[in-house]
Design a protein around this motif. Structure first.
Motif, mmCIF file in Angstrom:
data_model
loop_
_atom_site.group_PDB
_atom_site.id
_atom_site.type_symbol
_atom_site.label_atom_id
_atom_site.label_comp_id
_atom_site.label_asym_id
_atom_site.label_seq_id
_atom_site.Cartn_x
_atom_site.Cartn_y
_atom_site.Cartn_z
ATOM 1 N N ASP A 39 40.770 50.575 31.334
ATOM 2 C CA ASP A 39 41.036 49.796 32.556
ATOM 3 C C ASP A 39 41.955 50.558 33.506
ATOM 4 O O ASP A 39 41.763 50.516 34.724
ATOM 5 C CB ASP A 39 41.672 48.444 32.228
ATOM 6 N N ALA A 144 30.644 46.439 36.545
ATOM 7 C CA ALA A 144 31.679 46.824 35.574
ATOM 8 C C ALA A 144 32.896 45.906 35.680
ATOM 9 O O ALA A 144 33.458 45.495 34.660
ATOM 10 C CB ALA A 144 32.084 48.280 35.794
ATOM 11 N N SER A 148 34.347 43.574 32.686
ATOM 12 C CA SER A 148 35.737 43.702 32.236
ATOM 13 C C SER A 148 36.424 42.342 32.251
ATOM 14 O O SER A 148 37.124 41.973 31.295
ATOM 15 C CB SER A 148 36.492 44.694 33.127
ATOM 16 N N TYR A 179 30.084 47.331 30.508
ATOM 17 C CA TYR A 179 31.300 47.831 31.169
ATOM 18 C C TYR A 179 31.433 49.344 31.001
ATOM 19 O O TYR A 179 31.604 50.082 31.969
ATOM 20 C CB TYR A 179 32.516 47.108 30.603
#
Length: 197
Positions: A39, A144, A148, A179
């Motif tokens: 992330d 994506a 997430s 993702y």
């Protein structure tokens, strides 16, 4: 043989010599693997793309463009119950890249894991407002971000589960796969813009 080669080159960690201890006994560290890991890189990349690479966002300085993006994030935070102590309170370009070297360095968002976690949904809200819906890379970024956020929601919905229920686990794995698959497309976006990373 290849097995002999591997045992000579990659020594077995002493933990794996204990009876019953295999790679399946390891518990992944969500904070470092997801929030401060993938992330951090992905959201940093989304911010670089938003600030430096979206043509209609190019009015004003990079800090003014970031201020516009951050304004959308604050708008999201005002409309959603996220404790101010668990989210970013401000955003500067230096928190995810070096302005003079954004084309040559891999972006990485700096912050606490909980701040990075709560930025995902805000950036999804933001990016859906500023992206080019005809651009395939932008579509992959939106997808994506959605996956997430879905993963985070599943984790939040099952805080004390050691093992997720089967159907939930399947949803989590599917979201994770999508993702990570879309995440790998990010460097192509940079290449399209002439960046070297």
């Amino acid at each position: 043989s290849s097995a002999d080669f591997l045992t000579k080159v990659l020594p077995i960690h002493p933990l794996f010599t204990l009876p019953g201890v295999t790679v399946h006994a390891l518990w992944p560290d969500l904070m470092h693997c997801k929030y401060m890991g993938t992330d951090g890189y992905f959201l940093g990349s989304v911010l670089v793309i938003s600030v430096f690479m979206i043509p209609h966002m190019h009015a004003g300085s990079y800090q003014e463009r970031l201020n516009t993006i951050w304004g959308y994030c604050l708008e999201y935070y005002r409309g959603n119950p996220i404790d101010a102590s668990t989210r970013f309170r401000n955003m500067r370009v230096g928190m995810f890249t070096k302005p003079s070297r954004w084309r040559n360095t891999m972006p990485k968002l700096k912050g606490r894991a909980v701040e990075i976690k709560h930025l995902g949904s805000a950036l999804l809200y933001d990016f859906q407002r500023i992206h080019d819906p005809t651009d395939d890379y932008h579509k992959s970024i939106v997808l994506a971000l959605k996956m997430s956020v879905k993963m985070d929601t599943i984790i939040d919905d099952h805080p004390s589960d050691f093992v997720l229920p089967a159907t939930v686990s399947a949803d989590f794995k599917a979201a994770c796969f999508v993702y990570l698959n879309q995440f790998t497309l990010t460097p192509r976006h940079y290449k399209k813009a002439g960046a070297i990373i």
